[in-house]
Design a protein around this motif. Structure first.
Motif, mmCIF file in Angstrom:
data_model
loop_
_atom_site.group_PDB
_atom_site.id
_atom_site.type_symbol
_atom_site.label_atom_id
_atom_site.label_comp_id
_atom_site.label_asym_id
_atom_site.label_seq_id
_atom_site.Cartn_x
_atom_site.Cartn_y
_atom_site.Cartn_z
ATOM 1 N N THR A 10 26.601 -39.526 21.398
ATOM 2 C CA THR A 10 26.456 -38.089 21.160
ATOM 3 C C THR A 10 25.067 -37.612 21.566
ATOM 4 O O THR A 10 24.916 -36.561 22.204
ATOM 5 C CB THR A 10 26.708 -37.771 19.675
ATOM 6 O OG1 THR A 10 27.995 -38.250 19.293
ATOM 7 C CG2 THR A 10 26.632 -36.264 19.417
ATOM 8 N N PHE A 11 24.048 -38.387 21.192
ATOM 9 C CA PHE A 11 22.676 -38.042 21.602
ATOM 10 C C PHE A 11 22.559 -38.023 23.120
ATOM 11 O O PHE A 11 21.970 -37.109 23.704
ATOM 12 C CB PHE A 11 21.669 -39.047 21.028
ATOM 13 C CG PHE A 11 21.343 -38.842 19.581
ATOM 14 C CD1 PHE A 11 20.914 -37.609 19.110
ATOM 15 C CD2 PHE A 11 21.432 -39.896 18.680
ATOM 16 C CE1 PHE A 11 20.601 -37.427 17.772
ATOM 17 C CE2 PHE A 11 21.112 -39.729 17.342
ATOM 18 C CZ PHE A 11 20.699 -38.492 16.883
ATOM 19 N N GLU A 12 23.091 -39.045 23.770
ATOM 20 C CA GLU A 12 22.991 -39.145 25.226
ATOM 21 C C GLU A 12 23.737 -37.998 25.903
ATOM 22 O O GLU A 12 23.238 -37.378 26.852
ATOM 23 C CB GLU A 12 23.540 -40.490 25.706
ATOM 24 C CG GLU A 12 22.774 -41.711 25.217
ATOM 25 C CD GLU A 12 21.478 -41.941 25.976
ATOM 26 O OE1 GLU A 12 20.958 -41.016 26.639
ATOM 27 O OE2 GLU A 12 20.956 -43.076 25.903
ATOM 28 N N ALA A 13 24.941 -37.697 25.420
ATOM 29 C CA ALA A 13 25.727 -36.618 26.012
ATOM 30 C C ALA A 13 25.047 -35.265 25.823
ATOM 31 O O ALA A 13 25.194 -34.356 26.650
ATOM 32 C CB ALA A 13 27.128 -36.594 25.395
ATOM 33 N N GLY A 14 24.281 -35.144 24.748
ATOM 34 C CA GLY A 14 23.574 -33.896 24.475
ATOM 35 C C GLY A 14 22.272 -33.748 25.242
ATOM 36 O O GLY A 14 21.576 -32.735 25.092
ATOM 37 N N GLY A 15 21.916 -34.767 26.041
ATOM 38 C CA GLY A 15 20.719 -34.665 26.869
ATOM 39 C C GLY A 15 19.427 -34.950 26.138
ATOM 40 O O GLY A 15 18.388 -34.363 26.461
ATOM 41 N N LEU A 16 19.462 -35.862 25.167
ATOM 42 C CA LEU A 16 18.261 -36.142 24.371
ATOM 43 C C LEU A 16 17.086 -36.585 25.235
ATOM 44 O O LEU A 16 15.960 -36.124 25.051
ATOM 45 C CB LEU A 16 18.565 -37.219 23.329
ATOM 46 C CG LEU A 16 17.371 -37.656 22.468
ATOM 47 C CD1 LEU A 16 16.855 -36.498 21.626
ATOM 48 C CD2 LEU A 16 17.749 -38.844 21.577
ATOM 49 N N ARG A 17 17.339 -37.474 26.197
ATOM 50 C CA ARG A 17 16.239 -37.981 27.027
ATOM 51 C C ARG A 17 15.605 -36.861 27.851
ATOM 52 O O ARG A 17 14.367 -36.760 27.925
ATOM 53 C CB ARG A 17 16.748 -39.083 27.956
ATOM 54 C CG ARG A 17 17.181 -40.350 27.243
ATOM 55 C CD ARG A 17 17.778 -41.356 28.221
ATOM 56 N NE ARG A 17 18.391 -42.464 27.537
ATOM 57 C CZ ARG A 17 17.750 -43.590 27.208
ATOM 58 N NH1 ARG A 17 16.477 -43.741 27.527
ATOM 59 N NH2 ARG A 17 18.387 -44.563 26.581
ATOM 60 N N ALA A 18 16.423 -36.025 28.457
ATOM 61 C CA ALA A 18 15.893 -34.921 29.251
ATOM 62 C C ALA A 18 15.155 -33.922 28.380
ATOM 63 O O ALA A 18 14.114 -33.370 28.768
ATOM 64 C CB ALA A 18 17.030 -34.222 29.998
ATOM 65 N N LEU A 19 15.668 -33.701 27.183
ATOM 66 C CA LEU A 19 15.026 -32.768 26.262
ATOM 67 C C LEU A 19 13.664 -33.298 25.824
ATOM 68 O O LEU A 19 12.675 -32.544 25.768
ATOM 69 C CB LEU A 19 15.924 -32.539 25.049
ATOM 70 C CG LEU A 19 15.530 -31.416 24.091
ATOM 71 C CD1 LEU A 19 15.521 -30.069 24.815
ATOM 72 C CD2 LEU A 19 16.481 -31.378 22.905
#
Length: 284
Positions: free
Chosen positions: A255-264
């Motif tokens: 869920t974190f990855e799909a939500g773009g945590l790294r880019a954020l």
């Protein structure tokens, strides 16, 4: 413990450090120095607030002064622990003494470059720019340091020993990267606090009592931090070990990855880095 007064008839002895500003970060460094064996007589503090000034004297036995010019008299290292917005003004009041005494100037102000501090003090100064973070208040901080070309080996060792009293130190060779240090570690504790805040709110939304949610989140953050610092393993490896395929952790991490945590996270640190440069320009 003895209480110092606001006046001293003679200059400081060699090896004395003067803090210009006695706020929370200065207090943490002073406390670390004293805890690590520094003699209170070798620490002087200039602080305009009387209650703060007398609190430092009572707690640590250091000499305190209302006037910065008196505090730095004879000290061979000056630690500038004032807000970036007033740094230029403070330096202007100390310029004559700085040119006469040539101290090691150490700044813990975000966004103030070594060139700015050097110029405001009159030029040709040995300057160490540093960026500590708030866990320094617990002796668990980390500080990035940059030394300008006029800082010799003894000066680097002096600055490192001073900042190491509040935690780990990391030298940065390229000052242009100091804004990134500010973005990663200077501002970084707030990122962890934000994650903890979000986790606590989510735990309560799932029906957990507030006190249980708080304890579960805080101890999880503490335990994870200890594993990161004590295991010797990379964050990626530790994450892999607790993420079983198809399990609960895997569902959350996806869920974190799909939500773009790294880019954020990358964009947040980029924005903080840019803001550091803007602060420097705004105070020039």
């Amino acid at each position: 413990m003895s209480t110092a007064t606001d006046h001293r008839p003679s200059p400081a002895a060699p090896g004395t450090v003067a803090f210009i500003g006695g706020g929370n970060m200065a207090r943490s460094l002073i406390g670390g120095l004293i805890a690590n064996g520094a003699a209170p007589a070798t620490v002087r503090v200039a602080e305009p607030n009387e209650a703060t000034r007398q609190g430092l004297a009572a707690d640590f036995g250091v000499s305190v002064f209302a006037d910065a010019g008196t505090a730095v008299d004879g000290a061979d290292a000056w630690v500038f622990a004032v807000k970036p917005q007033v740094m230029r003004e403070v330096c202007a009041t100390l310029g004559d003494k700085a040119r006469a005494e040539r101290p090691l100037a150490i700044s813990i102000a975000a966004g103030i470059t070594s060139a700015q501090l050097d110029r405001w003090l009159g030029g040709d100064m040995a300057v160490v720019r540093t960026m500590p973070n708030t866990p320094a208040l617990l002796g668990a901080g980390v500080t990035g340091l940059y030394a300008n070309p006029l800082v010799d080996a003894a000066g680097r060792a002096r600055a490192e020993a001073l900042l190491a009293s509040a935690g780990t130190t990391v030298w940065i060779d390229d000052e242009a990267k100091m804004d990134a240090v500010t973005a990663v570690s200077g501002s970084g504790p707030a990122y962890v606090f934000l994650l903890a805040e979000a986790m606590e709110e989510a735990a309560k939304a799932e029906g957990l009592p507030a006190d249980a949610a708080r304890t579960l989140v805080l101890q999880t953050v503490l335990g994870a931090a200890r594993m990161l610092t004590e295991s010797g393993e990379s964050p990626a490896e530790l994450r892999r070990r607790v993420t079983s395929p198809g399990g609960t952790t895997h569902a959350a991490v996806e869920t974190f990855e799909a939500g773009g945590l790294r880019a954020l996270a990358a964009q947040a640190i980029r924005n903080a880095t840019v803001r550091g440069g803007e602060l420097s320009a705004a105070n020039d």
